[in-house]
Design a protein around this motif. Structure first.
Motif, PDB file in Angstrom:
ATOM      1  N   GLY A   1       0.796  -1.151  -0.025  1.00 59.13           N
ATOM      2  CA  GLY A   1       0.001   0.180  -0.045  1.00 59.13           C
ATOM      3  C   GLY A   1       0.820   1.334   0.124  1.00 59.13           C
ATOM      4  N   ALA A   2       1.961   1.138  -0.096  1.00 55.90           N
ATOM      5  CA  ALA A   2       3.117   2.179  -0.168  1.00 55.90           C
ATOM      6  C   ALA A   2       2.759   3.342  -0.954  1.00 55.90           C
ATOM      7  CB  ALA A   2       4.556   1.629  -0.497  1.00 55.90           C
ATOM      8  N   GLY A   3       2.345   3.182  -2.300  1.00 53.09           N
ATOM      9  CA  GLY A   3       2.101   4.320  -3.355  1.00 53.09           C
ATOM     10  C   GLY A   3       1.013   4.883  -2.810  1.00 53.09           C
ATOM     11  N   GLN A   4      -0.244   4.201  -2.406  1.00 48.93           N
ATOM     12  CA  GLN A   4      -1.337   5.034  -2.052  1.00 48.93           C
ATOM     13  C   GLN A   4      -1.016   5.877  -0.722  1.00 48.93           C
ATOM     14  OE1 GLN A   4      -5.067   2.488  -2.539  1.00 48.93           O
ATOM     15  NE2 GLN A   4      -5.983   3.490  -1.144  1.00 48.93           N
ATOM     16  N   TRP A   5      -0.232   5.254   0.003  1.00 48.49           N
ATOM     17  CA  TRP A   5      -0.010   5.859   1.302  1.00 48.49           C
ATOM     18  C   TRP A   5       0.661   7.197   0.885  1.00 48.49           C
ATOM     19  CZ3 TRP A   5      -0.902   5.748   6.527  1.00 48.49           C
ATOM     20  CH2 TRP A   5       0.121   6.432   7.261  1.00 48.49           C
ATOM     21  N   LEU A   6       1.643   7.347   0.220  1.00 46.66           N
ATOM     22  CA  LEU A   6       2.500   8.444  -0.194  1.00 46.66           C
ATOM     23  C   LEU A   6       1.418   9.461  -0.878  1.00 46.66           C
ATOM     24  CD1 LEU A   6       5.062   9.946   0.053  1.00 46.66           C
ATOM     25  CD2 LEU A   6       5.670   8.731  -2.004  1.00 46.66           C
ATOM     26  N   LEU A   7       0.628   8.797  -1.654  1.00 46.94           N
ATOM     27  CA  LEU A   7      -0.538   9.863  -2.114  1.00 46.94           C
ATOM     28  C   LEU A   7      -1.224  10.463  -1.145  1.00 46.94           C
ATOM     29  CD1 LEU A   7      -1.214  10.350  -5.237  1.00 46.94           C
ATOM     30  CD2 LEU A   7      -2.971   8.397  -5.001  1.00 46.94           C
ATOM     31  N   ASN A   8      -1.793   9.650  -0.252  1.00 48.20           N
ATOM     32  CA  ASN A   8      -2.959  10.322   0.801  1.00 48.20           C
ATOM     33  C   ASN A   8      -2.250  10.764   1.773  1.00 48.20           C
ATOM     34  OD1 ASN A   8      -4.954   9.313  -0.969  1.00 48.20           O
ATOM     35  ND2 ASN A   8      -5.086   7.264   0.280  1.00 48.20           N
ATOM     36  N   VAL A   9      -1.248  10.402   2.277  1.00 52.18           N
ATOM     37  CA  VAL A   9      -0.665  10.701   3.876  1.00 52.18           C
ATOM     38  C   VAL A   9       0.491  11.466   3.533  1.00 52.18           C
ATOM     39  CG1 VAL A   9       0.175  10.201   6.152  1.00 52.18           C
ATOM     40  CG2 VAL A   9      -1.914   8.804   4.886  1.00 52.18           C
ATOM     41  N   GLY A  10       1.571  11.274   2.458  1.00 51.17           N
ATOM     42  CA  GLY A  10       2.538  11.643   2.137  1.00 51.17           C
ATOM     43  C   GLY A  10       3.735  11.979   3.171  1.00 51.17           C
ATOM     44  N   LEU A  11       3.955  11.034   3.973  1.00 49.80           N
ATOM     45  CA  LEU A  11       4.756  10.927   5.017  1.00 49.80           C
ATOM     46  C   LEU A  11       5.684   9.743   5.051  1.00 49.80           C
ATOM     47  CD1 LEU A  11       3.143  12.324   8.108  1.00 49.80           C
ATOM     48  CD2 LEU A  11       4.646  13.414   6.834  1.00 49.80           C
ATOM     49  N   PRO A  12       6.975   9.653   5.161  1.00 54.72           N
ATOM     50  CA  PRO A  12       7.843   8.274   5.434  1.00 54.72           C
ATOM     51  C   PRO A  12       7.142   7.603   6.487  1.00 54.72           C
ATOM     52  CG  PRO A  12       9.360  10.151   5.445  1.00 54.72           C
ATOM     53  CD  PRO A  12       7.745  10.767   5.614  1.00 54.72           C
ATOM     54  N   ALA A  13       6.941   6.327   6.346  1.00 53.93           N
ATOM     55  CA  ALA A  13       6.191   5.594   7.415  1.00 53.93           C
ATOM     56  C   ALA A  13       6.679   4.163   7.405  1.00 53.93           C
ATOM     57  CB  ALA A  13       4.500   5.679   7.184  1.00 53.93           C
ATOM     58  N   LYS A  14       6.318   3.418   8.401  1.00 53.47           N
ATOM     59  CA  LYS A  14       6.766   1.771   8.499  1.00 53.47           C
ATOM     60  C   LYS A  14       5.706   1.033   9.412  1.00 53.47           C
ATOM     61  CE  LYS A  14       8.197  -1.911   7.051  1.00 53.47           C
ATOM     62  NZ  LYS A  14       6.992  -2.157   6.962  1.00 53.47           N
ATOM     63  N   SER A  15       4.959   0.120   8.943  1.00 52.67           N
ATOM     64  CA  SER A  15       4.190  -0.699   9.885  1.00 52.67           C
ATOM     65  C   SER A  15       4.592  -1.837  10.096  1.00 52.67           C
ATOM     66  CB  SER A  15       2.755  -0.700   9.035  1.00 52.67           C
ATOM     67  OG  SER A  15       2.762  -1.467   7.935  1.00 52.67           O
ATOM     68  N   GLY A  16       4.095  -2.645  10.989  1.00 55.96           N
ATOM     69  CA  GLY A  16       4.487  -4.087  11.247  1.00 55.96           C
ATOM     70  C   GLY A  16       3.191  -4.895  11.711  1.00 55.96           C
ATOM     71  N   VAL A  17       3.527  -6.237  11.592  1.00 49.91           N
ATOM     72  CA  VAL A  17       2.237  -7.236  11.779  1.00 49.91           C
ATOM     73  C   VAL A  17       1.512  -6.962  13.096  1.00 49.91           C
ATOM     74  CG1 VAL A  17       2.518  -8.809   9.873  1.00 49.91           C
ATOM     75  CG2 VAL A  17       3.693  -9.135  11.839  1.00 49.91           C
ATOM     76  N   ALA A  18       2.368  -6.540  14.145  1.00 52.46           N
ATOM     77  CA  ALA A  18       1.628  -6.813  15.390  1.00 52.46           C
ATOM     78  C   ALA A  18       0.826  -5.612  15.547  1.00 52.46           C
ATOM     79  CB  ALA A  18       2.978  -6.789  16.576  1.00 52.46           C
ATOM     80  N   GLY A  19       0.727  -4.670  14.572  1.00 52.79           N
ATOM     81  CA  GLY A  19      -0.216  -3.437  14.686  1.00 52.79           C
ATOM     82  C   GLY A  19       0.410  -2.144  14.989  1.00 52.79           C
ATOM     83  N   GLY A  20       1.771  -2.073  14.994  1.00 52.59           N
ATOM     84  CA  GLY A  20       2.638  -0.810  15.169  1.00 52.59           C
ATOM     85  C   GLY A  20       2.609   0.088  13.996  1.00 52.59           C
ATOM     86  N   LEU A  21       2.687   1.205  13.910  1.00 48.02           N
ATOM     87  CA  LEU A  21       2.920   2.095  12.595  1.00 48.02           C
ATOM     88  C   LEU A  21       3.643   3.417  13.294  1.00 48.02           C
ATOM     89  CD1 LEU A  21       2.130   3.075   9.948  1.00 48.02           C
ATOM     90  CD2 LEU A  21      -0.065   3.544  10.903  1.00 48.02           C
ATOM     91  N   ILE A  22       4.546   3.886  12.460  1.00 44.10           N
ATOM     92  CA  ILE A  22       5.301   4.931  12.744  1.00 44.10           C
ATOM     93  C   ILE A  22       5.336   5.964  11.535  1.00 44.10           C
ATOM     94  CG2 ILE A  22       6.983   4.128  14.586  1.00 44.10           C
ATOM     95  CD1 ILE A  22       9.104   4.305  12.382  1.00 44.10           C
ATOM     96  N   ALA A  23       5.274   7.172  11.825  1.00 41.71           N
ATOM     97  CA  ALA A  23       5.188   7.989  10.548  1.00 41.71           C
ATOM     98  C   ALA A  23       6.052   9.244  10.872  1.00 41.71           C
ATOM     99  CB  ALA A  23       3.960   8.718  10.094  1.00 41.71           C
ATOM    100  N   VAL A  24       6.793   9.712  10.133  1.00 39.78           N
ATOM    101  CA  VAL A  24       7.999  10.691  10.414  1.00 39.78           C
ATOM    102  C   VAL A  24       7.557  12.151   9.602  1.00 39.78           C
ATOM    103  CG1 VAL A  24      10.508  11.599  10.320  1.00 39.78           C
ATOM    104  CG2 VAL A  24       9.752   9.132  10.937  1.00 39.78           C
ATOM    105  N   SER A  25       7.300  13.240  10.178  1.00 36.93           N
ATOM    106  CA  SER A  25       7.386  14.500   9.645  1.00 36.93           C
ATOM    107  C   SER A  25       8.736  15.096  10.155  1.00 36.93           C
ATOM    108  CB  SER A  25       6.328  15.368  10.280  1.00 36.93           C
ATOM    109  OG  SER A  25       5.859  16.339   9.532  1.00 36.93           O
ATOM    110  N   PRO A  26       9.355  15.164   8.821  1.00 42.13           N
ATOM    111  CA  PRO A  26      10.975  15.612   9.013  1.00 42.13           C
ATOM    112  C   PRO A  26      10.863  17.105   9.700  1.00 42.13           C
ATOM    113  CG  PRO A  26      10.849  14.513   7.013  1.00 42.13           C
ATOM    114  CD  PRO A  26       9.483  14.721   7.554  1.00 42.13           C
TER     115      PRO A  26
END
Ligand code: GLU
Length: 452
Positions: free
Chosen positions: A242-267
């Protein structure tokens, strides 16, 4: 309550009502997660920590470890060697896809499992135990506290992780993995089983947002260029297929994990983290995606958004400045008679391309056609990046060639960097104006009223 916490709590309450998604179960132990657990945390550049909901609940980091271990391997290997070993192209495939480059066997990118296992293997260490120890140590430095493992999740993944082992064996047969596949995947399972909270992940993300310095502990964890490259990989490959759609909609570097964690960075702004186990079809946390989509819109965080310039760069322009120096009547009269003017242009804030261009336009407008003095008052300037410094120097050199006396007023640390730049560099506006006056007086003493 502060306004950031208030807005996180409000978001938490609203997004918490969302249902849908499935808790991951291919690692059996993960299936026991509580689908209602939901936490949000944010860490600012000042190291302030804001939290809402279950932001202190422990869970396993899983794939959110990948950018941080990539940053570690990149620090060890340098950019060229790193890219030679693991690619940087979004695979557009699921996280556990067999996406190896035909011919070389190089994995597509370090955020899918194949690339992540290869990246783990590149972390320099004498043996697997030392490698695990180094990874845990660096993840802890990013988080700003000593992290540990969830032994049950580790054992559960080790007992069920044959697909990842298969990926590692394939890489070894293709020549893109040198180490023993079984042992490397074991190190990778350990890395994925590190226990964190959303609050920890927010500090880790914020450490990338500052360019590699943990804003809570002050420790430089990775170099700036390593943080930048890591964020670039997160932006293009961080959200599974879902990386392309994510960059389109949210526009931030991010990473998710299967346990339900998600980070995003606003430089330069903050790191944010969410924890909510139910995942969407792409493997990303349903509530995490919804919350970040909203945050990005509300705070205009999209990377492609035109940056807002809140403060004017040029503070003032003085047409004919005189210093506060006490001068004997003869010299004061000589200055009064001198038809040359000393023009001052003041600037403030950070000088990047746009600000510098504005400043140089103001200088161009203010400088008289006939030779005179120009004082650039940069005492309220906080940052001058490399490109803009070159633009400034070129303009000052040009003005000197036209016969102007040029002085720059700056604070440390810039004052110490004056060598090699045109113009006289002084500590205050008044000193800089006085310097121009003295040049005028010297001209008058030696050549009479030169150029006048
Ligand atoms: N340990 C998990 C695996 O390799 C991590 C996957 C993920 O979080 O995407 O299957």
């Amino acid at each position: 309550m502060d306004s950031v916490t208030e807005s996180l709590r409000e978001l938490h309450a609203r997004i918490g009502a969302l249902s849908g998604g499935e808790v991951a179960s291919y690692i059996p132990k993960l299936a026991q997660a509580d689908p209602d657990d939901f936490g949000i945390a944010l860490t600012s550049m000042a190291g302030r920590r804001y939290q809402a909901g279950k932001s202190d609940t422990l869970f396993t980091i899983q794939s959110v470890s990948k950018p941080f271990v990539y940053a570690l391997a990149l620090s060890d290997l340098g950019p060229e060697e790193m890219l030679r070993r693991v690619g940087a192209e979004p695979s557009g495939e699921a996280f556990n896809a067999i996406s190896l480059e035909p011919g070389t066997g190089r994995p597509a990118n370090p955020m899918v499992n194949a690339g992540a296992v290869a990246t783990t293997a590149l972390v320099k260490a004498a043996d697997p135990a030392a490698r695990s120890a180094r990874i845990l140590d660096r993840l802890s430095a990013f988080a700003g506290r000593r992290l540990d493992y969830d032994e049950e999740v580790y054992a559960s993944e080790a007992a069920s992780g044959d697909r990842n082992r298969a990926l590692a064996y394939l890489m070894r047969s293709a020549g893109s993995l040198e180490d023993d596949p079984y042992s490397v995947t074991d190190t990778y399972f350990r890395q994925c089983s590190v226990r964190v909270t959303a609050a920890d992940l927010a500090v880790m993300a914020a450490t990338l947002a500052t360019g590699g310095r943990n804003p809570v502990t002050g420790e430089r964890v990775v170099a700036q260029d390593v943080a930048v490259r890591t964020l670039a990989i997160m932006a293009t490959c961080g959200m599974y297929d879902g990386a392309g759609q994510w960059l389109l909609n949210v526009g931030l570097p991010a990473k998710s994990g299967v346990a339900g964690g998600l980070i995003a960075v606003s430089p330069g702004r903050f790191g944010v983290a969410l924890y909510s186990p139910p995942l969407d079809a792409e493997g990303n946390s349903v509530r995490g995606v919804a919350a970040l989509t909203e945050m990005s819109e509300r705070f205009a965080l999209h990377l492609m958004q035109v940056p807002v310039h809140l403060t004017a760069t040029v503070t003032d322009t003085v047409d004919a400045a005189r210093s506060s120096r006490a001068r004997d009547p003869e010299r004061a009269a000589a200055l009064d008679r001198d038809p040359r003017r000393i023009v001052v242009v003041g600037a403030q804030g950070d000088l990047e391309f746009t600000e510098t261009e504005q400043l140089l336009n103001a200088v161009e407008e203010a400088v008289p056609a006939e030779p005179g003095g120009l004082v650039l008052d940069l005492t309220a300037v906080t940052v001058i990046t490399a490109g803009p410094a070159t633009m400034l120097s070129a303009t000052l050199a040009d003005l000197e060639r036209q016969g102007h006396r040029v002085a720059v007023a700056v604070q440390e640390p810039f004052l110490a960097q004056a060598d090699g730049h045109p113009g006289a560099w002084l500590r205050t506006r008044d000193d800089a104006v006085a310097w121009c006056e003295e040049q005028f007086l010297a001209d008058t003493d030696t050549d009479g009223p030169a150029d006048a």
